[in-house]
Design an enzyme around this catalytic site. Sequence first.
Site, PDB file in Angstrom:
ATOM      1  N   ASP A  94       3.228   0.233  -7.450  1.00  0.00           N
ATOM      2  CA  ASP A  94       2.062   0.126  -6.572  1.00  0.00           C
ATOM      3  C   ASP A  94       0.797  -0.124  -7.399  1.00  0.00           C
ATOM      4  O   ASP A  94       0.619   0.455  -8.468  1.00  0.00           O
ATOM      5  CB  ASP A  94       1.892   1.465  -5.829  1.00  0.00           C
TER       6      ASP A  94
ATOM      7  N   ASP B 201       1.658   4.793  -4.906  1.00  0.00           N
ATOM      8  CA  ASP B 201       0.500   5.608  -5.299  1.00  0.00           C
ATOM      9  C   ASP B 201       0.488   6.920  -4.499  1.00  0.00           C
ATOM     10  O   ASP B 201      -0.348   7.791  -4.731  1.00  0.00           O
ATOM     11  CB  ASP B 201      -0.822   4.835  -5.187  1.00  0.00           C
ATOM     12  N   SER B 202       1.459   7.068  -3.580  1.00  0.00           N
ATOM     13  CA  SER B 202       1.669   8.370  -2.926  1.00  0.00           C
ATOM     14  C   SER B 202       1.971   9.437  -3.975  1.00  0.00           C
ATOM     15  O   SER B 202       1.946  10.627  -3.675  1.00  0.00           O
ATOM     16  CB  SER B 202       2.808   8.289  -1.901  1.00  0.00           C
TER      17      SER B 202
ATOM     18  N   GLU C 247       4.042  -0.861   7.584  1.00  0.00           N
ATOM     19  CA  GLU C 247       4.024   0.600   7.756  1.00  0.00           C
ATOM     20  C   GLU C 247       3.363   1.013   9.070  1.00  0.00           C
ATOM     21  O   GLU C 247       2.298   0.493   9.441  1.00  0.00           O
ATOM     22  CB  GLU C 247       3.252   1.243   6.591  1.00  0.00           C
TER      23      GLU C 247
HETATM   24  O1  KIV Z   1       2.415   4.855  -1.978  1.00  0.00           O
HETATM   25  C1  KIV Z   1       3.398   4.768  -1.252  1.00  0.00           C
HETATM   26  O2  KIV Z   1       4.395   5.486  -1.383  1.00  0.00           O
HETATM   27  C2  KIV Z   1       3.360   3.788  -0.192  1.00  0.00           C
HETATM   28  C3  KIV Z   1       4.087   4.171   1.037  1.00  0.00           C
HETATM   29  C4  KIV Z   1       3.231   5.074   1.854  1.00  0.00           C
HETATM   30  C5  KIV Z   1       4.494   3.012   1.824  1.00  0.00           C
HETATM   31  O3  KIV Z   1       2.701   2.799  -0.298  1.00  0.00           O
END
Ligand code: KIV
Length: 285
Positions: free
Chosen positions: A84, A45-46, A184
Amino acid sequence: MAKKSILDLQSMIKKGEKIVYLTAYDYLTAKMQEKAGVDMILVGDSLGMVCLGYDTTFPVTMEDMIRHCQAVRRGAPATFVVGDMPYMSYQVSDEQAIENAGHLIKEADVDCVKLEGAGLRILSRVKAINEAGILVMGHIGLTPQFMGQLGGYKAQGRSAQAALSLINQAKLLEEAGAASILVEGVPPEVGKAITEKAGIPILGIGAGSYTHGQLLIYADMVGLYDNFTPKFVKKYANVGEVLTQAFRDYAQEVREGNFPVDAQHTYKMKDEEAVELEKMLKTQK
Ligand code: KIV
């Protein structure tokens, strides 16, 4: 190329082979990562920050996730893809979590879903999703969806007590049915203890070198995302600078009338057709 499954990842950790894990959000990047031999791709979700320009991951929706997971799957058909679960897509109830995990599986063909957090509520979600027949990855430590409670993007598990709590959370997630866990933003000692106690693949991002595999946000490690760079990111390229320079060069050539002028970048008309056209244009006047 045969599609990677959870069995391949389990067999890698048994053989002591490191798992290579990167985020991707689009077709082109996923295609390059598969070509480069990346084992797992996280459609994180990044994407809210990296691709959509939000300040946090909170605004990301299930529709965003499905669209980007589909693109990644098209680019990387043989790679193990993790989708995610965005903010508020699993927090409400076990039923909501199963339903949304199911959307990612059915509509975007991901291999596994990931959700953040620990505690009884999350254990219940992991158990429910697993019992619905869906592989689920836990995510503990620095969990951005909980940054309000964590007081920002801060490393976790730095005191012995906090470290022990994370190590215990990892075990509970495994017992609840997590197929894998992402850890993380913790000191290497914590990554090491979690990995040594685990019977499932433990992936780390900013968790030291002892975990079974390593994850980075691809836009950080190629120098594309520069709003902020966490301490644990190593830059393997400066693609942002390369692209900016290419855009500058293009802008300059267009403004100076130097693009497109050469034969290589223009379609050719036969000389006689060009003469004929000239004549036609004159008679039209
Ligand atoms: O959303 C994402 O890319 C993640 C990373 C920060 C681990 O969950």
